[in-house]
Design an enzyme around this catalytic site. Structure first.
Site, PDB file in Angstrom:
ATOM      1  N   ASP A 199     -48.463 -17.107 -33.609  1.00  0.00           N
ATOM      2  CA  ASP A 199     -48.626 -16.918 -32.166  1.00  0.00           C
ATOM      3  C   ASP A 199     -48.481 -15.449 -31.766  1.00  0.00           C
ATOM      4  O   ASP A 199     -47.608 -14.744 -32.269  1.00  0.00           O
ATOM      5  CB  ASP A 199     -47.522 -17.747 -31.484  1.00  0.00           C
ATOM      6  CG  ASP A 199     -47.623 -17.750 -29.979  1.00  0.00           C
ATOM      7  OD1 ASP A 199     -48.590 -18.315 -29.458  1.00  0.00           O
ATOM      8  OD2 ASP A 199     -46.732 -17.180 -29.315  1.00  0.00           O
ATOM      9  N   GLU A 241     -53.360 -15.633 -33.844  1.00  0.00           N
ATOM     10  CA  GLU A 241     -53.738 -15.694 -32.439  1.00  0.00           C
ATOM     11  C   GLU A 241     -53.634 -14.285 -31.883  1.00  0.00           C
ATOM     12  O   GLU A 241     -52.536 -13.781 -31.619  1.00  0.00           O
ATOM     13  CB  GLU A 241     -52.825 -16.618 -31.633  1.00  0.00           C
ATOM     14  CG  GLU A 241     -53.393 -16.804 -30.230  1.00  0.00           C
ATOM     15  CD  GLU A 241     -52.375 -16.787 -29.096  1.00  0.00           C
ATOM     16  OE1 GLU A 241     -52.753 -17.154 -27.980  1.00  0.00           O
ATOM     17  OE2 GLU A 241     -51.220 -16.397 -29.325  1.00  0.00           O
TER      18      GLU A 241
HETATM   19  C1  BGC Z   1     -49.507 -19.432 -26.609  1.00  0.00           C
HETATM   20  C2  BGC Z   1     -49.110 -19.776 -25.210  1.00  0.00           C
HETATM   21  C3  BGC Z   1     -47.708 -19.294 -24.971  1.00  0.00           C
HETATM   22  C4  BGC Z   1     -47.574 -17.804 -25.305  1.00  0.00           C
HETATM   23  C5  BGC Z   1     -46.167 -17.353 -25.336  1.00  0.00           C
HETATM   24  C6  BGC Z   1     -49.416 -17.939 -26.615  1.00  0.00           C
HETATM   25  O1  BGC Z   1     -50.330 -17.105 -26.866  1.00  0.00           O
HETATM   26  O2  BGC Z   1     -50.780 -19.884 -26.959  1.00  0.00           O
HETATM   27  O3  BGC Z   1     -49.211 -21.147 -24.990  1.00  0.00           O
HETATM   28  O4  BGC Z   1     -47.357 -19.508 -23.644  1.00  0.00           O
HETATM   29  O5  BGC Z   1     -48.100 -17.532 -26.573  1.00  0.00           O
HETATM   30  O6  BGC Z   1     -45.558 -17.827 -26.494  1.00  0.00           O
END
Ligand code: BGC
Length: 530
Positions: A199, A241
């Site tokens: 993430d 991500e």
């Molecule tokens: C996730 C989100 C989250 C954020 C903070 C992201 O990029 O996909 O759902 O709120 O990270 O952790």
């Protein structure tokens, strides 16, 4: 042999929403195990489980309060292990979310760090006497956060956070943080998982005078992480991500020594734009701007996920256009995006839903499906934040939706006249061979027989009207001519002389040659047979 993820189909699943075995109102691992027949039947290769760790769930688990356990409503560690084993037994792979950038403010590290400036854990987070530092870093949760700094009255200093103020950023300048993160990865890799969706990776380090994204130090740590994984757990997947432009994403692949996969964020809103404008140009442009990636790497592509449909990677004019088109009702807007699911975005027009999925399956990359979109689930705009696209999975036509008989599920089940469990559920669509679910099932099965779709170059049929998206995917692995009509008007396509094609999605339909016509929003996956 190419790595397994190159031609895989992924299924993103929110555990809390999937299936509740003990009727406490929250999905759980036992519930997921009970639904593995479904995932196996659907034909996906790899399930991505959103965060399942201990958490106050103020950001649906992206706010972790302990990295070493399962959230109690989801089960215990043994349930997780049994689920991984059962998935593997069925030939399904599993990756889990890992939040590396921050923790919950309830995490013992932060609790200890905020106790005093001299706390031994103080350096696990980023503190400052002023809120003036790193001013060039943008605010991501624009609607709720006025600043990336929050004042902590206990010690009179500010702490740094790129997301919600209850999610303090970890301090990667501290070697103990880096080591702690490697230990966490090790712990879960030991459980036998096939990898991680990592993430929010661009924001690990902060440096004055920069926007604090994609810094060289960040890549250095991520490469260290990859070396660690490769050395001890070869073959496991790291999927990034990073919501960035393609040229900023390239370093996340490194020379094949950082992430094996990255989400392709910029192409996603352009697919919606192309359909609404009946003009493929923006997709052609972004694909042309997408640099080649190392042999062992792959893009993850998607139409929707658990977050808003982000419009960060489009121009301000295009953003306005997207908002006007797909979120005229302002309640659907959040931050720089749109909080709706695929089916409502398509006005529940089956032709458009299929067309978008066909593009997802035939453009380069490995497709990631979002749970519930395969049956055309709707959203609930009355729920706060992004909760409206995270409602319970609709299994059967019953007020419990087959999800949970609890009187207080974690979220209302969608029950309106169009998208409610009565009309939209897995069971009725499995029984109906003409359902959306069967179409998606067929796309998945067909995609697997066409490995050329994973990575082969993309050659557009530029001579066709802008309201078409027709392209060849050709390599030594084979060839597919993918045809898409973005408009209501019939589209005539002259197939190359002397070549006969089979429609891979409908092989019994007989050979195609000469001129063919695609109806409104029609699509074909043609494979040359001679
Ligand atoms: C996730 C989100 C989250 C954020 C903070 C992201 O990029 O996909 O759902 O709120 O990270 O952790």
């Amino acid at each position: 042999m190419q790595p397994w993820y190159i031609n895989a189909v992924f299924y993103q699943l929110y555990l809390r929403a999937f299936n509740d075995s003990d009727n406490d109102g929250h999905g759980d691992f036992t519930g997921l195990r009970q639904r593995l027949d479904y995932l196996e039947w659907l034909g996906v290769d790899c399930v991505w489980i959103m965060p399942m760790y201990r958490s106050p769930l103020r950001d649906d688990g992206y706010d972790i309060s302990s990295f070493y356990g399962i959230h109690p409503t989801y089960g215990v560690l043994e349930d997780f292990q049994m689920t991984v084993e059962e998935m593997h037994r069925r030939g399904l792979r599993v990756i889990v979310d890992m939040v590396v950038n921050h923790t919950s403010d309830q995490h013992p590290w932060f609790q200890e760090a905020r106790r005093s400036k001299d706390s031994p854990m103080r350096d696990f987070y980023v503190w400052s006497d002023t809120d003036e530092k790193y001013r060039e870093a943008r605010i991501i949760f624009l609607d709720t956060e006025p600043s990336n700094w929050t004042f902590d009255p206990l010690t009179g200093q500010y702490y740094w956070h790129r997301f919600f103020s209850h999610q303090p950023d970890l301090n990667y300048d501290n070697p103990k943080v880096r080591q702690a993160m490697l230990d966490i990865f090790k712990f879960w890799l030991e459980m036998g998982i096939d990898g991680f969706r990592v993430d929010a990776v661009p924001y690990l380090y902060e440096r004055e005078g920069t926007d604090c994204e994609n810094l060289p130090e960040t890549h250095e740590f991520l490469k260290e992480l990859r070396r660690f994984v490769d050395e001890h757990y070869p073959g496991r997947l790291l999927l990034a991500e990073a919501n960035q432009w393609p040229h900023d994403l390239l370093p996340y692949f490194g020379n094949g020594d950082e992430f094996q996969m990255c989400f392709h964020f910029p192409v996603m809103p352009r697919l919606y734009m192309a359909l609404a404008r009946q003009d493929r140009s923006s997709v052609v442009q972004i694909m042309a701007d997408t640099p080649p990636i190392p042999e062992s790497c792959q893009w993850a592509t998607f139409l929707r996920n658990h977050d808003e449909l982000t419009l960060e990677m489009v121009t301000p004019e295009d953003r306005e256009y997207m908002w006007d088109t797909y979120a005229a009702d302002r309640r659907y807007r959040i931050n720089l995006g749109i909080r709706r699911r695929l089916a409502p975005l398509m006005d529940n027009d089956r032709r458009k839903i299929e067309l978008m999925n066909s593009l997802l399956f035939t453009l380069p990359g490995a497709p990631v499906l979002y749970y519930g979109d395969e049956i055309g689930m709707g959203d609930d705009v009355t729920l706060p934040d992004r909760n409206g696209v995270r409602t319970p999975m609709q299994w059967i036509d019953d007020p419990s939706a087959g999800f949970s008989t609890s009187a207080s599920p974690y979220s209302p089940i969608i029950s309106d006249a169009v998208y409610g469990y009565h009309q939209v559920n897995v069971q009725s669509q499995q029984l109906d061979p003409n359902s959306l679910l069967h179409t998606i099932h067929r796309m998945i099965a067909t995609r697997k027989t066409l490995p050329v779709l994973a990575k082969a170059p993309l050659d557009w049929l530029h001579e066709l009207p802008l309201s078409s998206m027709c392209f060849w995917r050709r390599s030594s692995e084979g060839a597919v001519l993918a045809l898409h009509n973005l408009s209501e008007e019939p589209l005539a396509v002259r197939l190359p002389d002397g070549t006969t094609f089979t429609d891979a999605l409908n092989p019994d339909g007989g050979p195609c040659q000469g001129e063919i016509t695609l109806g409104a929003y029609g699509y074909r996956w043609l494979v040359p047979s001679s």
